[in-house]
Scaffold this motif. Structure first.
Motif, PDB file in Angstrom:
ATOM      1  N   ARG A 134       0.603  -1.305  -0.244  1.00 17.94           N
ATOM      2  CA  ARG A 134      -0.339   0.039  -0.252  1.00 17.94           C
ATOM      3  C   ARG A 134       1.068   0.522   0.410  1.00 17.94           C
ATOM      4  NH1 ARG A 134      -4.605  -3.151   2.885  1.00 17.94           N
ATOM      5  NH2 ARG A 134      -6.605  -1.679   1.366  1.00 17.94           N
ATOM      6  N   LYS A 178       0.551   5.734   1.251  1.00 16.12           N
ATOM      7  CA  LYS A 178      -0.120   6.625   1.380  1.00 16.12           C
ATOM      8  C   LYS A 178       0.087   8.086   1.202  1.00 16.12           C
ATOM      9  CE  LYS A 178      -4.385   4.358   2.292  1.00 16.12           C
ATOM     10  NZ  LYS A 178      -5.176   3.362   3.428  1.00 16.12           N
ATOM     11  N   SER A 208      -1.327  -2.623   5.417  1.00 17.80           N
ATOM     12  CA  SER A 208      -2.008  -1.336   5.311  1.00 17.80           C
ATOM     13  C   SER A 208      -0.980   0.236   5.904  1.00 17.80           C
ATOM     14  CB  SER A 208      -3.428  -1.260   5.441  1.00 17.80           C
ATOM     15  OG  SER A 208      -3.751   0.393   5.397  1.00 17.80           O
ATOM     16  N   SER A 212      -1.768   3.800   7.363  1.00 21.10           N
ATOM     17  CA  SER A 212      -2.809   4.977   7.523  1.00 21.10           C
ATOM     18  C   SER A 212      -2.398   5.966   7.924  1.00 21.10           C
ATOM     19  CB  SER A 212      -4.761   4.827   8.786  1.00 21.10           C
ATOM     20  OG  SER A 212      -5.263   5.350   8.390  1.00 21.10           O
ATOM     21  N   TRP A 213      -2.975   7.683   7.434  1.00 20.01           N
ATOM     22  CA  TRP A 213      -2.105   8.988   8.731  1.00 20.01           C
ATOM     23  C   TRP A 213      -3.001   9.640   8.444  1.00 20.01           C
ATOM     24  CZ3 TRP A 213       3.024  10.614   7.909  1.00 20.01           C
ATOM     25  CH2 TRP A 213       3.469  10.100   7.113  1.00 20.01           C
ATOM     26  N   SER A 214      -2.327  10.221  10.253  1.00 21.32           N
ATOM     27  CA  SER A 214      -4.146  11.368  10.883  1.00 21.32           C
ATOM     28  C   SER A 214      -3.622  11.826   9.841  1.00 21.32           C
ATOM     29  CB  SER A 214      -3.725  11.741  12.551  1.00 21.32           C
ATOM     30  OG  SER A 214      -2.357  11.853  12.156  1.00 21.32           O
ATOM     31  N   ASP A 254      -7.130  -3.305   6.796  1.00 24.59           N
ATOM     32  CA  ASP A 254      -6.729  -2.549   6.616  1.00 24.59           C
ATOM     33  C   ASP A 254      -7.064  -1.385   8.147  1.00 24.59           C
ATOM     34  OD1 ASP A 254      -6.455  -0.030   5.112  1.00 24.59           O
ATOM     35  OD2 ASP A 254      -8.700  -0.335   4.233  1.00 24.59           O
ATOM     36  N   CYS A 296      -7.681   2.385   9.309  1.00 27.22           N
ATOM     37  CA  CYS A 296      -8.366   4.067   8.445  1.00 27.22           C
ATOM     38  C   CYS A 296      -8.197   4.475   9.827  1.00 27.22           C
ATOM     39  CB  CYS A 296      -9.506   3.595   7.948  1.00 27.22           C
ATOM     40  SG  CYS A 296     -10.118   5.068   6.968  1.00 27.22           S
ATOM     41  N   SER A 342      -9.629   0.159  12.493  1.00 30.14           N
ATOM     42  CA  SER A 342      -8.951  -1.343  11.860  1.00 30.14           C
ATOM     43  C   SER A 342      -9.886  -2.941  11.865  1.00 30.14           C
ATOM     44  CB  SER A 342      -7.974  -2.651  12.680  1.00 30.14           C
ATOM     45  OG  SER A 342      -8.292  -3.065  13.999  1.00 30.14           O
ATOM     46  N   CYS A 401     -11.955  -3.637   3.748  1.00 26.95           N
ATOM     47  CA  CYS A 401     -10.993  -2.191   3.752  1.00 26.95           C
ATOM     48  C   CYS A 401     -12.239  -1.622   4.833  1.00 26.95           C
ATOM     49  CB  CYS A 401     -10.964  -2.341   2.618  1.00 26.95           C
ATOM     50  SG  CYS A 401     -12.953  -2.698   1.726  1.00 26.95           S
ATOM     51  N   ALA A 405     -13.254   2.612   5.120  1.00 26.73           N
ATOM     52  CA  ALA A 405     -13.163   4.316   5.026  1.00 26.73           C
ATOM     53  C   ALA A 405     -14.415   4.689   5.784  1.00 26.73           C
ATOM     54  CB  ALA A 405     -13.176   4.119   3.538  1.00 26.73           C
ATOM     55  N   ASP A 431     -13.183   3.675  -1.187  1.00 25.40           N
ATOM     56  CA  ASP A 431     -12.792   5.374  -0.594  1.00 25.40           C
ATOM     57  C   ASP A 431     -14.836   6.074  -0.526  1.00 25.40           C
ATOM     58  OD1 ASP A 431     -11.101   7.200  -0.195  1.00 25.40           O
ATOM     59  OD2 ASP A 431     -10.888   7.309  -1.817  1.00 25.40           O
TER      60      ASP A 431
END
Lengths: 170, 304
Positions: free
Chosen positions: B60, B62, B104, B106-108, B149, B151, B161, B193, B195, B240
């Motif tokens: 992945r 991001k 996976s 993920s950014w804050s 994943d 998010c 998660s 996934c 979102a 998404d």
């Protein structure tokens, strides 16, 4: 004593052996370039029948693990269903056998096909768990990047020199 | 007026399956990662900008919301950070900790935290200090199988998660500690996934049971609001959520747009490609969608 230790090492020391299938019957239309030959169960069976069992020198066909009757092909819908039957319900090699079949089909079939590979219902104690693992393409992809595992898989896919017919028509 | 999807461009960009696609700041850059072990960067017309090789599948990519960093994760167990220096992305840091495949990242919202998850069943939260250091702020071992994943919430200190164990988990931060505050069951197979809606009020999750579940935030807890079935025929690998709806990418070779109407969720006509769709991503301004497929294609989709 030696035999006893072999018995212990093998999970299924005396598997039932199955008759090998006769060569495919040829039709006149097979040789007609104007006729489209759709994929059928026999053709898929030909791809996987000679995969070797990790425990035995025999092929999956001889052990009855793969059978033409357990394959269905829908050429138009690009879908292939294959089930395989472990020789015993507690066979710990089931995932590895499934992985070998999966790899052989990934490498051989046109990419348009979706292959649904699973254990023949009711023939393995961990049927559901093994099926979920084989269906998870991320786990399969990661397994194929594991050098030890891919070596074992490749070994089960290799024909021995004697088995390769050098007079095959090309 | 019903929104329709239309393929604007489709190009073979990788020698193997494309696992993920992501848009960078102002949609001027697109990133893709692949089973061919590379991260590639493209301009908005899919012209090559840069390429970085790894030794294993890059699962992945991001971009950080600040647009100045991007992160990739790989089957080799590593997470790599690239920073924008003089207009080009350069490898900057390597985060090690996961035992096996990292699946996976993920950014804050403020780009100060990074979460990663993987085959070892764990979720790691990393702090990104302003001086450029990265430090592990917590390891969460709450799932019983691969975490597929993760998010971050669009503004709150909340993380979700999803896993091979078929659950969705909600984590909150208290005094620097991440605790699991809710485990959501209902999916009947691997959840691939997740979102958040752009307003942060809802969450979409999807996976091998071919359903998209919509969960609504209510007093800090998620409640099932809708279970959208019958839109796909195989595993849904990617969702998404953008201003114009939820886009889904599926192993049935189809991409769909789900929009909420008075009578519930409705699906657009599907856009069809030739193989599994592994990743879908809204552009930042919401006018197009990028997708990555098993054929190695990157596909750009317009809304008409």
């Amino acid at each position: 004593m030696v035999f006893a230790s072999i018995d212990q090492a093998l999970q299924n020391a005396t598997p039932t052996l199955f008759q090998k299938a006769k060569p495919r019957e040829q039709k006149a239309s097979d040789w007609d370039d104007d006729v489209r030959d759709p994929w059928d169960a026999r053709e898929v069976f030909e791809l996987i029948r000679e995969i070797r069992d990790p425990e035995h020198p025999m092929s999956l066909e001889e052990l009855g693990v793969v059978q033409e009757e357990l394959i269905t092909v829908n050429d138009e819908e690009n879908e292939i269903n294959v089930t395989f039957t472990p020789t015993i319900p507690h066979c710990s090699m089931a995932t590895l056998i499934g992985l070998s079949i999966s790899v052989k089909l990934i490498r051989s079939l046109p990419r348009r096909f979706k292959v649904n590979l699973a254990i023949t219902p009711g023939t393995h104690a961990q049927e559901h768990q093994v099926n979920r693992q084989l269906k998870d393409k991320e786990r399969v992809a990661a397994a194929l990047e594991n050098p030890n595992l891919i070596k074992v898989v490749n070994n089960s896919l290799i024909k021995t020199v004697e088995e390769i017919d050098l007079d095959d028509d090309f | 007026m019903e929104t329709k999807l239309k393929i604007a461009q489709s190009k073979v960009m990788h020698k193997d399956r494309v696992w993920s696609v992501a848009w960078g700041l102002k949609d001027s850059i697109l990133a893709s990662t692949s089973g061919d072990c590379s991260l590639k960067l493209w301009d908005k017309n899919l012209n090559p900008v840069d390429s970085f090789a790894q030794d294993r599948t890059v699962r992945r990519v991001k971009f950080a919301p600040d647009g100045k960093q991007l992160a990739i994760c790989s089957f080799n167990g590593k997470v790599l950070i690239y920073k924008l220096e003089n207009g080009v992305f350069e490898e900057y840091a390597e985060l090690e900790g996961h035992e096996s495949e990292v699946k996976s990242i993920s950014w804050s919202a403020d780009s100060s935290l990074l979460a990663t998850c993987g085959r070892d069943k764990s979720v790691w939260v990393w702090e990104c200090w302003e001086d450029g250091d990265y430090e592990c702020a917590g390891v969460i071992t709450s799932h019983s199988a691969d975490v597929k994943d993760i998010c971050f919430h669009p503004y709150d200190c909340i993380l979700v998660s999803v896993s091979y164990d078929m659950t969705v988990k909600l984590f909150k931060e208290y005094d620097g500690e991440w605790d699991c505050v809710q485990t959501l069951t209902g999916h009947t197979d691997t959840v691939w996934c997740a979102a958040w809606s752009p307003d942060g009020l809802k969450l979409a999750t999807a996976g091998s049971d071919q359903c998209v579940r919509i969960w609504a935030m209510n007093n800090g807890k998620l409640e099932l609001e809708a279970n959208i079935q019958g839109i796909h025929e195989r595993t849904i690998y990617s969702v998404d959520w953008g201003e114009r709806g939820i886009v889904t990418g599926c192993a049935d070779n189809k991409i769909r747009l789900l929009q909420q109407s008075e009578g519930g969720w409705i699906s657009s006509d599907a856009v069809a490609v030739l193989s599994d769709v592994n990743s879908v991503a809204w552009s930042k301004n919401g006018d197009k969608i990028a997708a990555g497929t098993d054929d190695g294609d990157v596909v750009l989709i317009d809304l008409v």
